[in-house]
Design a protein around this motif. Structure first.
Motif, PDB file in Angstrom:
ATOM      1  N   TYR A 156      42.992  53.304  16.082  1.00  0.00           N
ATOM      2  CA  TYR A 156      41.577  53.506  16.387  1.00  0.00           C
ATOM      3  C   TYR A 156      40.854  54.137  15.200  1.00  0.00           C
ATOM      4  CZ  TYR A 156      37.315  55.314  18.467  1.00  0.00           C
ATOM      5  OH  TYR A 156      35.992  55.604  18.700  1.00  0.00           O
ATOM      6  N   GLU A 160      37.612  53.022  12.702  1.00  0.00           N
ATOM      7  CA  GLU A 160      36.458  53.831  12.310  1.00  0.00           C
ATOM      8  C   GLU A 160      36.299  53.857  10.788  1.00  0.00           C
ATOM      9  OE1 GLU A 160      35.557  57.496  15.031  1.00  0.00           O
ATOM     10  OE2 GLU A 160      37.719  57.435  14.732  1.00  0.00           O
ATOM     11  N   ASN A 174      26.580  46.842  10.140  1.00  0.00           N
ATOM     12  CA  ASN A 174      27.238  46.727  11.442  1.00  0.00           C
ATOM     13  C   ASN A 174      28.478  45.829  11.381  1.00  0.00           C
ATOM     14  OD1 ASN A 174      27.496  47.344  14.184  1.00  0.00           O
ATOM     15  ND2 ASN A 174      26.363  45.526  14.810  1.00  0.00           N
ATOM     16  N   LYS A 176      31.919  43.888  11.821  1.00  0.00           N
ATOM     17  CA  LYS A 176      32.695  43.518  13.004  1.00  0.00           C
ATOM     18  C   LYS A 176      34.149  43.933  12.803  1.00  0.00           C
ATOM     19  CE  LYS A 176      31.199  39.480  12.100  1.00  0.00           C
ATOM     20  NZ  LYS A 176      30.924  38.042  11.985  1.00  0.00           N
ATOM     21  N   LYS A 201      37.854  49.188  23.022  1.00  0.00           N
ATOM     22  CA  LYS A 201      36.823  48.541  23.835  1.00  0.00           C
ATOM     23  C   LYS A 201      35.850  49.527  24.476  1.00  0.00           C
ATOM     24  CE  LYS A 201      38.862  47.979  28.460  1.00  0.00           C
ATOM     25  NZ  LYS A 201      39.246  46.983  29.484  1.00  0.00           N
ATOM     26  N   ILE A 202      36.269  50.792  24.624  1.00  0.00           N
ATOM     27  CA  ILE A 202      35.356  51.778  25.228  1.00  0.00           C
ATOM     28  C   ILE A 202      34.593  52.576  24.178  1.00  0.00           C
ATOM     29  CG2 ILE A 202      36.774  52.012  27.308  1.00  0.00           C
ATOM     30  CD1 ILE A 202      37.825  54.666  26.165  1.00  0.00           C
ATOM     31  N   SER A 203      34.838  52.280  22.911  1.00  0.00           N
ATOM     32  CA  SER A 203      34.199  53.040  21.843  1.00  0.00           C
ATOM     33  C   SER A 203      32.806  52.503  21.543  1.00  0.00           C
ATOM     34  CB  SER A 203      35.044  52.974  20.571  1.00  0.00           C
ATOM     35  OG  SER A 203      34.373  53.602  19.501  1.00  0.00           O
ATOM     36  N   ASN A 204      31.910  53.424  21.201  1.00  0.00           N
ATOM     37  CA  ASN A 204      30.579  53.030  20.733  1.00  0.00           C
ATOM     38  C   ASN A 204      30.382  53.431  19.273  1.00  0.00           C
ATOM     39  OD1 ASN A 204      30.376  55.786  20.900  1.00  0.00           O
ATOM     40  ND2 ASN A 204      28.693  55.821  22.374  1.00  0.00           N
ATOM     41  N   LYS A 205      31.503  53.724  18.597  1.00  0.00           N
ATOM     42  CA  LYS A 205      31.428  54.193  17.213  1.00  0.00           C
ATOM     43  C   LYS A 205      31.474  53.046  16.204  1.00  0.00           C
ATOM     44  CE  LYS A 205      32.215  58.889  17.673  1.00  0.00           C
ATOM     45  NZ  LYS A 205      33.049  59.972  17.177  1.00  0.00           N
ATOM     46  N   ASN A 207      31.567  48.331  15.899  1.00  0.00           N
ATOM     47  CA  ASN A 207      31.330  47.043  16.545  1.00  0.00           C
ATOM     48  C   ASN A 207      32.643  46.289  16.748  1.00  0.00           C
ATOM     49  OD1 ASN A 207      30.272  44.605  17.444  1.00  0.00           O
ATOM     50  ND2 ASN A 207      29.578  43.959  15.414  1.00  0.00           N
TER      51      ASN A 207
END
Length: 313
Positions: A156, A160, A174, A176, A201-205, A207
């Motif tokens: 993860y 980032e 942005n 991918k 999939k639950i991250s908003n940090k 795309n």
């Protein structure tokens, strides 16, 4: 701004490092200096031999050298005046904004961890590689060898850091992020990739675009490919072999020319408190030049500070 280069690092050093520094100096503005770290008398003799008089090149003496085959940890402790630890000392003190070397990869990685250390909150720094895209751009793949075994939270963080690197160094807005897997479906893969997928999939940090397969490496499905270091290293070495195979068959193609390791010059270590680039052991002068230019881009973007700031959000 000053960029330090390990003048003694690489199979063809110091000849190729000195020549590469001179090539880089031609493409850099006058306010950027290249500091050659190594045995001063040897470097001076090489500069004289190749008639290099660039005012952008400086020398910082280091009395010893860590050979390519030496054990990294032992060598760093037993040779504190070698070019790699001396180069890291310059980086830690702020005397230079980046340090690059085509020398002992293990010593470069261990040196980073012990000298400038990992950014607080980073579980394991990773090494980023580059993928030539069919569109003409480059993508990022992380990790490519620093961490053969990983846990989901490590992957993860690679996502980032890879996204930040693609945005601030490659100017991809942005970017991918894709997770390398053996199928696109969420439930596919190993226990590691399945668990990592749930974090992604639950991250908003960043795309996240889901799982990608090996056939998607060179298209635009993902700008950043995340995988463990074992998988990434196999992918990277396989991609490099494409160029060698085509060369042997006298096939010239502009796209596949970009698979040549010389085109980028090196791989950055992401997640540490400084800008560090590791080059290929067989680096030519052209590769050294591009490694220096990449180091400059990293220093100008302050990517390590961007990562540190991101973790604090």
């Amino acid at each position: 701004m000053k960029i330090a280069l390990d003048a003694m690092g690489g199979d063809f050093a110091p000849d190729c490092t000195v020549k590469g520094a001179e090539l880089a100096s031609r493409e850099l503005p006058d306010d950027i200096k290249i500091v050659l770290v190594g045995k001063e008398d040897i470097i001076q003799s090489k500069l004289k031999e190749y008639n290099i008089t660039s005012p952008s090149i400086e020398i910082f003496n280091a009395d010893d050298v860590i050979d390519m085959g030496e054990h990294p940890t032992k060598a760093l402790s037993q040779k504190p005046t070698a070019s790699i630890p001396v180069g890291y000392g310059l980086l830690k003190s702020g005397a230079v904004k980046a340090f690059c070397s085509a020398g002992n990869t293990g010593a470069m990685h261990v040196g980073a961890m012990f000298t400038i250390k990992a950014i607080e909150g980073i579980i394991r720094p990773g090494i980023a590689g580059f993928i030539p895209k069919e569109s003409g751009d480059f993508g990022v793949i992380i990790d490519v060898g620093a961490n053969a075994d990983c846990k989901p939270d490590v992957l993860y963080q690679f996502g980032e850091m890879g996204a930040l690197y693609a945005k601030h160094v490659f100017n991809i807005e942005n970017p991918k992020v894709g997770l390398m897997n053996l199928g696109e479906e969420e439930q596919k893969g190993t226990l590691l990739t399945q668990a990592a997928y749930q974090l992604f999939k639950i991250s908003n940090k960043f795309n996240f675009v889901g799982n990608i397969e090996g056939r998607d490496l060179f298209n635009d499905k993902a700008d950043v490919v995340v995988c463990d270091g074992f998988t990434g290293n196999v992918i990277l070495k396989m991609a490099e072999s494409f160029f060698d195979l085509l060369q042997k068959r006298n096939i010239i193609d502009p796209y596949f020319d970009r698979f040549n390791y010389e085109a980028i010059g090196g791989s950055p270590i992401l997640g540490i408190n400084g800008n560090v680039v590791i080059g290929h052991g067989v680096s030519s002068a052209e590769a050294i030049k591009n490694m220096i230019l990449l180091s400059v881009k990293m220093a100008e973007s302050n990517i390590h500070l961007k990562i540190k700031q991101h973790l604090g959000e």
